[in-house]
Design an enzyme around this catalytic site. Sequence first.
Site, mmCIF file in Angstrom:
data_model
loop_
_atom_site.group_PDB
_atom_site.id
_atom_site.type_symbol
_atom_site.label_atom_id
_atom_site.label_comp_id
_atom_site.label_asym_id
_atom_site.label_seq_id
_atom_site.Cartn_x
_atom_site.Cartn_y
_atom_site.Cartn_z
ATOM 1 N N GLU A 189 0.811 -1.214 0.000
ATOM 2 C CA GLU A 189 0.000 0.000 0.000
ATOM 3 C C GLU A 189 0.848 1.269 0.000
ATOM 4 O OE1 GLU A 189 -2.931 -0.290 3.102
ATOM 5 O OE2 GLU A 189 -3.585 -2.293 2.454
ATOM 6 N N HIS A 190 2.171 1.121 0.174
ATOM 7 C CA HIS A 190 3.091 2.271 0.189
ATOM 8 C C HIS A 190 4.301 1.912 -0.672
ATOM 9 C CE1 HIS A 190 0.660 3.733 3.533
ATOM 10 N NE2 HIS A 190 0.802 2.536 4.085
#
Length: 303
Positions: free
Chosen positions: A153-154
């Site tokens: 997600e990052h």
Amino acid sequence: MEFPKILFSLFALIFFLFPSPMYAAPGNSNIFREYIGAEFKNVKFSDVPIHSGIEFHFILSFAIDYTTSSPAPTNGQFNIFWDTNNLTPAAVSAIKDQHSNVKVALSLGGDSVGGSSAYFNPSSVDSWVSNAVSSLTAIIKQYNLDGIDIDYEHFQADSNTFAECIGRLITTLKNNRVISFASIAPYADKEVQSHYKALWKSYGHIIDYVNFQFYAYDKGTTVSQFMGYFATQRSNYQKGRILASFSTDGNGGISPENGFFRACSKLLSKGELAGIFVWSADDSKSNGFKYEKQSQALLAIPH
């Protein structure tokens, strides 16, 4: 001679009327998937109700390419960050022996590690893929797992690097028969979508499920809003098996109390319910897995 032209036209007509399954839009399916183990709430596989009339996937959360002490990126050398006290190799074997319809996967990445964001941070495509294939193969074989899920997600890498690393990883694990299926877990964020759409563009044909995090939309999402979001993601991940989803932590998206199952019935009637997944078993334990039971009962109905 006209015969070849007639034959060609006939083949063209057959292809038009009966397209190859590879290009056919996916229809309804009875797949139910649930993330488990990220929140260390002592949930066990055996706690979760399993309906015999569906295909059930547990997804262990998470394996992360970070060190386990003073977390730092390792360039593809994955370690286990799920509840290993309860979710052991023996527990995987036991639940699969008890239920022939159960498969177990692991998810890569997740939102955070050690209280900070878990970044996708490769040194290079080749070195990351080599390390990831080696470390994940060892974990998958140790735990007798069936597939992987991609939930980064990052990012500290561009979308093309992400696509190549993950695409080559899935390809290699499948070619080596280490896994039989793979999924991705994007959500509606510009940076997240740019990375996963790049992956889908190049490697969508080897990705079996899209665990789209519809619970990342605003809390209180209505049925009509959900249907619109679902249509958008079907467009973003064309020909993909997009699963409907909800969260049992109450943080966002359309809730079971606010129309999730009405939305699923609408998808069923349109032939678009490719399955349901839930985040997460850890949160559901406190309410007796009420909505897992309801989800599976819906999916088990012949359609």
